[in-house]
Design a protein around this motif. Structure first.
Motif, PDB file in Angstrom:
ATOM      1  N   ASN A  66       2.656  -3.970  14.072  1.00  0.00           N
ATOM      2  CA  ASN A  66       1.426  -4.292  13.353  1.00  0.00           C
ATOM      3  C   ASN A  66       1.711  -4.092  11.868  1.00  0.00           C
ATOM      4  O   ASN A  66       2.429  -3.169  11.492  1.00  0.00           O
ATOM      5  CB  ASN A  66       0.357  -3.286  13.833  1.00  0.00           C
ATOM      6  CG  ASN A  66      -0.997  -3.545  13.237  1.00  0.00           C
ATOM      7  OD1 ASN A  66      -1.154  -3.641  12.020  1.00  0.00           O
ATOM      8  ND2 ASN A  66      -1.989  -3.661  14.105  1.00  0.00           N
ATOM      9  N   GLN A  67       1.149  -4.949  11.056  1.00  0.00           N
ATOM     10  CA  GLN A  67       1.432  -4.869   9.621  1.00  0.00           C
ATOM     11  C   GLN A  67       1.166  -3.482   9.054  1.00  0.00           C
ATOM     12  O   GLN A  67       1.804  -3.057   8.103  1.00  0.00           O
ATOM     13  CB  GLN A  67       0.599  -5.906   8.863  1.00  0.00           C
ATOM     14  CG  GLN A  67       1.183  -6.154   7.461  1.00  0.00           C
ATOM     15  CD  GLN A  67       0.310  -7.019   6.571  1.00  0.00           C
ATOM     16  OE1 GLN A  67      -0.558  -7.719   7.055  1.00  0.00           O
ATOM     17  NE2 GLN A  67       0.552  -6.951   5.280  1.00  0.00           N
ATOM     18  N   LYS A  68       0.223  -2.767   9.660  1.00  0.00           N
ATOM     19  CA  LYS A  68      -0.128  -1.444   9.156  1.00  0.00           C
ATOM     20  C   LYS A  68       1.032  -0.461   9.237  1.00  0.00           C
ATOM     21  O   LYS A  68       1.053   0.531   8.530  1.00  0.00           O
ATOM     22  CB  LYS A  68      -1.344  -0.905   9.910  1.00  0.00           C
ATOM     23  CG  LYS A  68      -2.578  -1.726   9.625  1.00  0.00           C
ATOM     24  CD  LYS A  68      -3.806  -1.164  10.297  1.00  0.00           C
ATOM     25  CE  LYS A  68      -5.034  -1.972   9.831  1.00  0.00           C
ATOM     26  NZ  LYS A  68      -6.279  -1.434  10.363  1.00  0.00           N
ATOM     27  N   TYR A  94       0.823  -1.207   0.000  1.00  0.00           N
ATOM     28  CA  TYR A  94       0.000   0.000   0.000  1.00  0.00           C
ATOM     29  C   TYR A  94       0.865   1.269   0.000  1.00  0.00           C
ATOM     30  O   TYR A  94       0.493   2.269  -0.604  1.00  0.00           O
ATOM     31  CB  TYR A  94      -0.889   0.032   1.253  1.00  0.00           C
ATOM     32  CG  TYR A  94      -2.200  -0.723   1.154  1.00  0.00           C
ATOM     33  CD1 TYR A  94      -2.645  -1.249  -0.048  1.00  0.00           C
ATOM     34  CD2 TYR A  94      -2.997  -0.894   2.279  1.00  0.00           C
ATOM     35  CE1 TYR A  94      -3.858  -1.933  -0.121  1.00  0.00           C
ATOM     36  CE2 TYR A  94      -4.208  -1.570   2.213  1.00  0.00           C
ATOM     37  CZ  TYR A  94      -4.635  -2.090   1.009  1.00  0.00           C
ATOM     38  OH  TYR A  94      -5.827  -2.744   0.945  1.00  0.00           O
ATOM     39  N   SER A  95       1.989   1.215   0.695  1.00  0.00           N
ATOM     40  CA  SER A  95       2.805   2.435   0.807  1.00  0.00           C
ATOM     41  C   SER A  95       3.329   2.902  -0.549  1.00  0.00           C
ATOM     42  O   SER A  95       3.755   4.042  -0.694  1.00  0.00           O
ATOM     43  CB  SER A  95       3.970   2.224   1.767  1.00  0.00           C
ATOM     44  OG  SER A  95       4.863   1.265   1.243  1.00  0.00           O
ATOM     45  N   HIS A  96       3.302   2.021  -1.548  1.00  0.00           N
ATOM     46  CA  HIS A  96       3.766   2.395  -2.892  1.00  0.00           C
ATOM     47  C   HIS A  96       2.633   2.939  -3.774  1.00  0.00           C
ATOM     48  O   HIS A  96       2.853   3.222  -4.940  1.00  0.00           O
ATOM     49  CB  HIS A  96       4.417   1.188  -3.585  1.00  0.00           C
ATOM     50  CG  HIS A  96       5.843   0.993  -3.170  1.00  0.00           C
ATOM     51  ND1 HIS A  96       6.900   1.209  -4.014  1.00  0.00           N
ATOM     52  CD2 HIS A  96       6.379   0.642  -1.983  1.00  0.00           C
ATOM     53  CE1 HIS A  96       8.025   0.971  -3.371  1.00  0.00           C
ATOM     54  NE2 HIS A  96       7.746   0.624  -2.138  1.00  0.00           N
ATOM     55  N   ILE A  97       1.442   3.039  -3.194  1.00  0.00           N
ATOM     56  CA  ILE A  97       0.282   3.467  -3.989  1.00  0.00           C
ATOM     57  C   ILE A  97      -0.079   4.916  -3.652  1.00  0.00           C
ATOM     58  O   ILE A  97      -0.267   5.269  -2.490  1.00  0.00           O
ATOM     59  CB  ILE A  97      -0.926   2.539  -3.722  1.00  0.00           C
ATOM     60  CG1 ILE A  97      -0.536   1.067  -3.937  1.00  0.00           C
ATOM     61  CG2 ILE A  97      -2.113   2.933  -4.600  1.00  0.00           C
ATOM     62  CD1 ILE A  97      -0.035   0.716  -5.329  1.00  0.00           C
ATOM     63  N   LEU A  98      -0.172   5.725  -4.678  1.00  0.00           N
ATOM     64  CA  LEU A  98      -0.437   7.161  -4.527  1.00  0.00           C
ATOM     65  C   LEU A  98      -1.648   7.543  -5.387  1.00  0.00           C
ATOM     66  O   LEU A  98      -1.959   6.860  -6.358  1.00  0.00           O
ATOM     67  CB  LEU A  98       0.780   7.965  -5.022  1.00  0.00           C
ATOM     68  CG  LEU A  98       2.179   7.416  -4.730  1.00  0.00           C
ATOM     69  CD1 LEU A  98       3.226   8.267  -5.434  1.00  0.00           C
ATOM     70  CD2 LEU A  98       2.428   7.384  -3.239  1.00  0.00           C
ATOM     71  N   SER A 138      -4.381   7.478   3.341  1.00  0.00           N
ATOM     72  CA  SER A 138      -2.907   7.470   3.336  1.00  0.00           C
ATOM     73  C   SER A 138      -2.356   7.598   1.918  1.00  0.00           C
ATOM     74  O   SER A 138      -1.324   8.224   1.699  1.00  0.00           O
ATOM     75  CB  SER A 138      -2.381   6.182   3.975  1.00  0.00           C
ATOM     76  OG  SER A 138      -2.801   6.092   5.320  1.00  0.00           O
ATOM     77  N   MET A 139      -3.053   6.992   0.958  1.00  0.00           N
ATOM     78  CA  MET A 139      -2.612   7.061  -0.441  1.00  0.00           C
ATOM     79  C   MET A 139      -2.710   8.484  -0.987  1.00  0.00           C
ATOM     80  O   MET A 139      -2.093   8.818  -1.988  1.00  0.00           O
ATOM     81  CB  MET A 139      -3.447   6.112  -1.302  1.00  0.00           C
ATOM     82  CG  MET A 139      -3.201   4.650  -0.965  1.00  0.00           C
ATOM     83  SD  MET A 139      -4.398   3.540  -1.738  1.00  0.00           S
ATOM     84  CE  MET A 139      -4.061   2.016  -0.790  1.00  0.00           C
ATOM     85  N   ALA A 140      -3.523   9.295  -0.313  1.00  0.00           N
ATOM     86  CA  ALA A 140      -3.709  10.682  -0.740  1.00  0.00           C
ATOM     87  C   ALA A 140      -2.906  11.640   0.134  1.00  0.00           C
ATOM     88  O   ALA A 140      -2.984  12.855  -0.048  1.00  0.00           O
ATOM     89  CB  ALA A 140      -5.183  11.049  -0.661  1.00  0.00           C
ATOM     90  N   PHE A 194       9.618  -5.233  -1.925  1.00  0.00           N
ATOM     91  CA  PHE A 194       8.549  -4.280  -2.261  1.00  0.00           C
ATOM     92  C   PHE A 194       7.177  -4.969  -2.216  1.00  0.00           C
ATOM     93  O   PHE A 194       6.270  -4.498  -1.542  1.00  0.00           O
ATOM     94  CB  PHE A 194       8.787  -3.658  -3.638  1.00  0.00           C
ATOM     95  CG  PHE A 194      10.077  -2.907  -3.734  1.00  0.00           C
ATOM     96  CD1 PHE A 194      10.303  -1.791  -2.948  1.00  0.00           C
ATOM     97  CD2 PHE A 194      11.093  -3.319  -4.587  1.00  0.00           C
ATOM     98  CE1 PHE A 194      11.493  -1.091  -3.016  1.00  0.00           C
ATOM     99  CE2 PHE A 194      12.294  -2.626  -4.676  1.00  0.00           C
ATOM    100  CZ  PHE A 194      12.495  -1.510  -3.884  1.00  0.00           C
ATOM    101  N   THR A 195       7.077  -6.104  -2.932  1.00  0.00           N
ATOM    102  CA  THR A 195       5.786  -6.810  -2.952  1.00  0.00           C
ATOM    103  C   THR A 195       5.700  -7.860  -1.854  1.00  0.00           C
ATOM    104  O   THR A 195       4.643  -8.448  -1.641  1.00  0.00           O
ATOM    105  CB  THR A 195       5.573  -7.501  -4.313  1.00  0.00           C
ATOM    106  OG1 THR A 195       6.679  -8.375  -4.558  1.00  0.00           O
ATOM    107  CG2 THR A 195       5.463  -6.487  -5.431  1.00  0.00           C
ATOM    108  N   LYS A 196       6.810  -8.093  -1.149  1.00  0.00           N
ATOM    109  CA  LYS A 196       6.886  -9.094  -0.064  1.00  0.00           C
ATOM    110  C   LYS A 196       6.601 -10.503  -0.593  1.00  0.00           C
ATOM    111  O   LYS A 196       5.984 -11.316   0.092  1.00  0.00           O
ATOM    112  CB  LYS A 196       5.916  -8.753   1.085  1.00  0.00           C
ATOM    113  CG  LYS A 196       5.860  -7.284   1.476  1.00  0.00           C
ATOM    114  CD  LYS A 196       7.123  -6.761   2.086  1.00  0.00           C
ATOM    115  CE  LYS A 196       6.964  -5.290   2.482  1.00  0.00           C
ATOM    116  NZ  LYS A 196       8.240  -4.658   2.802  1.00  0.00           N
TER     117      LYS A 196
END
Lengths: 575, 575
Positions: B256-258, A260-264, A300-302, B32-34
């Motif tokens: 936590n994974q988040k 998710y952290s790579h998604i913008l 978070s993506m935004a 990156f993609t784990k």
């Protein structure tokens, strides 16, 4: 702008000095832990102090509303809104956008460094943080005439500007992959910042090369697989919801909590009407929520994901020391922004914008439509009746390279003799070259009239479509008179027009004026037959000259075969 | 060092030129993609080209082994290994470490800028990337005499060094929170880089202030709650597994994974024996895996998470354009490194190190033990028999501030008259001040002997513990003779010693020599009664002078009450 006085802020944090503002009873969205935080949030001098046992000069009770960090558009061409940055700020702030990563690629193609300077200057003191990516590809290809030619030496001066976050979308992916020296020089210049990408359908070894060159992001994925391939190589992927180009829904199935952290999120190109109708980055968020993404992850993506990717260390989160940019809303099921705070000040309340625009200095960006009207010859004299035709695709900026047999009269092509085929011309308007590119379009649907405009990606020459020369010439003439804009002509007279005096791209008027005008122009376009399959008559037109998107486009040099990267004649030959 | 020749690398990526090396049949860990990636991985000129249909000059078949990016230690004081950087590299590379973020705080306290320069220079051309954080707190408090005093103006010159990633751990958290001008000046200098934190037990409003000042990381959390509080404010948290200080197991329940991306691994201080016995960052990873963290996420905490936090853009992942640093192993259940590649070259095979150390230039870091032996008076003449005593805690560098009634003889304290109470002295050894701090320690357990050493955090004065003056003086004398090190004396003679000539902290010998020596010294220490509750007799001693960790410590100024941040007398008074 806010000034960070750390000594003062630390005093507030230590509770030695009162905060300016205390936000009470809010559900605070924490984009780091992805949880709701409860507590009193102190703000001082435009910055978040943090959640804690604070007292302040002013208190607001949010009665259980949510607050999130102000939204960031990760990639946008402000010019596409047809608004100058001050008016653009008024348009997007009500949707919760408090920062944008802008690539002033459009006006740079028209005005070069003057265009970049104008955008930097005009976006300086707004209640919207406008970060800039310096255009990398002006012109976008060698197969068109632009108003400027920006080499590495021309953009070097922007490298250390603190509002410049890097190099704009590297659309010349073939040049990048092939190690073009000038491309590498530009990337090298900005190597300590971010290099934005633009690589539709680039895969495998070519994608390795593109990443290896230093490109960090891409907003041109079309399938979930393409997204995953790019994330695998470490890229950050923008999910884009523009007026003409949308891929949020297409790409959501490809995303996974693990990256998710790579998604913008970004808008790329957003039409003024759509900002009002469908919104801005709030729309991307809502689409993601609707799809089933956790709302805080979508937010978070935004926000923080973009801040992290672009090294924006002072916004993107509600946390100590970041700018107090935040939005207030009541539901996580669908975000509807009620209030917006920028630098700790209320700037939008129930859609009402609480600030006014400053006067801009237009030096260097007016009077940009230059061509000799007497030299404009719209006759299509052909060598054969088997021609290459630009085929439009519903809701897409890519086109098809079609082959069609056409009816000619004395070897001359007349649209009126051919069902659903129109003339499309691109008239060079920067350097008096006299170039006119001529093409034929299928699927646009106009009858008995012409539309002309000076928004025509990426060189923004004058593009005109029509089914008769008289109306086309009439529209072209008006464009020259008003110094750029959008004109519709029928029966040899101008029906309506929108003046875009700033670079032929942006109006000096506000969102309401421009929206009303566009709305009326669109109604007229529909009346004269523009197909319902064409979502936006003007954006569709504007992208027909974009020579980096497949398959067949038109520049002032002529028809451009994008897949083979070369100019081809109208007549089908060996190609 | 590797040189990035993009034009050449792009040719390889495009398959126009053969790669140097092709890694076949490996399970490639994609951080990156784990996920596990399959395919042939090409390497050229020290960099990853990527996975694809490549050919190479040399091929290796990994027969189904896993490969992961080389591990990174996110925060380490190399000096604590007692090895110079070249010998340290030989020690940690077999455990899969290919980069470290080092804070040369220890030698900076002894030798100032000479120490920093030595560490930068000595770590320059190793098959281990040594990134440096510039020490922020030299001395760590005003309540001790260090060999150097580094103000902002002294460290300014390191700001733009490309191997310098930021400012080292800001241990002066009270100063930071209180807005000390000099602290803020240092943070400001490095504000475009990373500011490392060190804030044990700092919460709530104080934590807001600490973050607001600009601090990004912390490796001093002790509870899951503390970790979560810090992540909430955007901090990156190191889970540390050092020789003396360990918090990986304590903190794992808080992650936590988040917010995995905010979790980093580090060793901080790792003893030479422990590198051999329990490993390095591979140990942190294995503890996390054992706890139940997904192995690829655990590997990410040792690689890409650190690279992202510290803006190391060219390692931390197996992806195009990053340095070809990788480790080979056979199981994800417990990682046991078989081979290590650095910059595409095999540097470790089955624990055998395939490179040799270069000769170092020790200018400015030798002959650092300066005090007048004739002035050393070890007599404890007290005004009362009710005294403050430093109470040791099992496996912890924090101590207790105990109050004890002691037996005196003519108002003089003798350890032999008091069960389990020892003399601890700190003799200033940098500036000939003649300072001797005197304290009493409970829980160390030594009998009929003395241990002296010049590793004594953070000023590294001479620390000596013993139950009789004769042995203490004997050990102190020997320390002076050898220019620093560790000495054990009994019956007025030296039993064994380790010379640490480089700043009194590091040996010029390699891991094997130092390990054997330490091992023997530890045996002797146990023989003369050092308690089994003291995990490491020497590290325990080295931390007794660290005036930033609660509760009661000893500097050359005297007893230091950390919670009240002041020097107190041996005798219990009103404090």
């Amino acid at each position: 702008m806010v000034f960070l006085n750390k000594e003062k802020l630390l005093k507030v944090a230590r509770k030695e000095v009162l905060a300016d503002l205390l936000v009470k009873n809010a559900k605070i969205i924490n984009v780091f832990t992805k949880e709701i935080e409860y507590g009193n949030l102190a703000i001082s001098d435009g910055y978040f102090i943090g959640v804690g046992d604070y007292k302040a000069v002013e208190e607001i009770d949010l009665k259980g509303s949510y607050i999130a960090p102000g939204f960031i558009d990760g990639h946008v061409h402000i010019e596409s809104s047809m608004l100058t940055p001050n008016n653009y700020a008024q348009a997007v702030l009500p949707r919760g956008t408090t920062s944008v990563v802008a690539d002033c690629h459009e006006i740079a193609n028209v005005c070069g460094e003057n265009g970049i300077d104008f955008m930097l200057e005009a976006s300086k003191n707004l209640p919207l943080d406008v970060y800039m990516m310096i255009p990398s590809c002006v012109p976008s290809t060698k197969f068109e005439t632009s108003g400027a030619f920006l080499r590495a030496e021309n953009i070097k001066k922007y490298v250390n500007n603190s509002r410049v976050l890097g190099l704009g979308e590297m659309m010349d992916y073939p040049g990048t992959i092939n190690g073009d020296k000038e491309v590498l020089k530009k990337i090298e210049l900005f190597s300590h910042k971010v290099i934005d990408g633009h690589a539709p359908g680039v895969y495998k070894e070519d994608l390795n090369a593109y990443c290896l060159a230093g490109v960090k992001t891409c907003h041109e994925c079309t399938t979930p697989d393409e997204l995953v391939e790019k994330v695998k190589r470490g890229m950050y992927i923008h999910l884009r919801e523009g007026s003409q180009t949308k891929n949020v829904r297409d790409l959501l199935p490809g995303i996974n909590q693990k990256y998710y952290s790579h998604i913008l999120f970004c808008s790329d190109d957003l039409h003024p009407l759509d900002i009002g109708k469908i919104g801005h980055i709030d729309n991307n968020i809502n689409i993601a929520i609707q799809y089933g993404i956790d709302p805080i992850e979508a937010i978070s993506m935004a926000t923080i994901n973009i801040a992290n990717c672009y090294n924006i260390n002072d916004s993107g989160a509600i946390s100590p020391g970041r700018k107090a940019d935040f939005v207030v809303f009541d539901s996580l099921e669908k975000i509807e922004v009620k209030k917006v705070y920028k630098n700790g000040k209320l700037v939008v309340s129930d859609s009402e914008v609480l600030f006014s625009s400053e006067h801009l200095d237009y030096t260097g960006v007016l009077d940009t439509v230059k061509f000799n009207i007497d030299n404009v010859n719209l006759e299509y004299k052909l060598k054969s009746d088997f021609v290459n035709v630009i085929g439009l695709i519903k809701n897409n900026v890519t086109t098809l390279k079609l082959k069609r047999n056409v009816v000619l009269n004395d070897l001359i092509f007349y649209p009126k003799l051919n069902d659903d085929l129109l003339k499309l011309v691109v008239i060079e308007r920067h350097r008096l070259t006299g170039n006119i590119g001529k093409g034929i379009v299928e699927g646009y649907g106009l009858k008995d009239g012409a539309i002309a405009m000076t928004i025509a990606h990426d060189s923004h020459n004058l593009v005109c479509i029509g089914d008769n020369d008289l109306d086309m010439l009439c529209a072209i003439n008006k464009i020259k008179d008003i110094g750029g804009g959008i004109v519709i002509a029928k029966d040899n007279r101008v029906i309506d027009y929108l003046q875009l005096a700033v670079g032929g791209l942006m109006s000096t008027e506000n969102l309401e004026f421009v929206s009303n005008k566009i709305s009326n122009l669109e109604k007229i376009a529909r009346k004269i037959g523009v197909s319902k399959d064409i979502e936006d008559p003007f954006l569709q037109l504007a992208f027909l000259s974009l020579t980096v998107i497949p398959e067949l486009k038109l520049s002032d040099f002529g028809l451009f075969d994008v897949n083979n990267f070369r100019i081809i004649p109208l007549e089908v030959g060996d190609n």
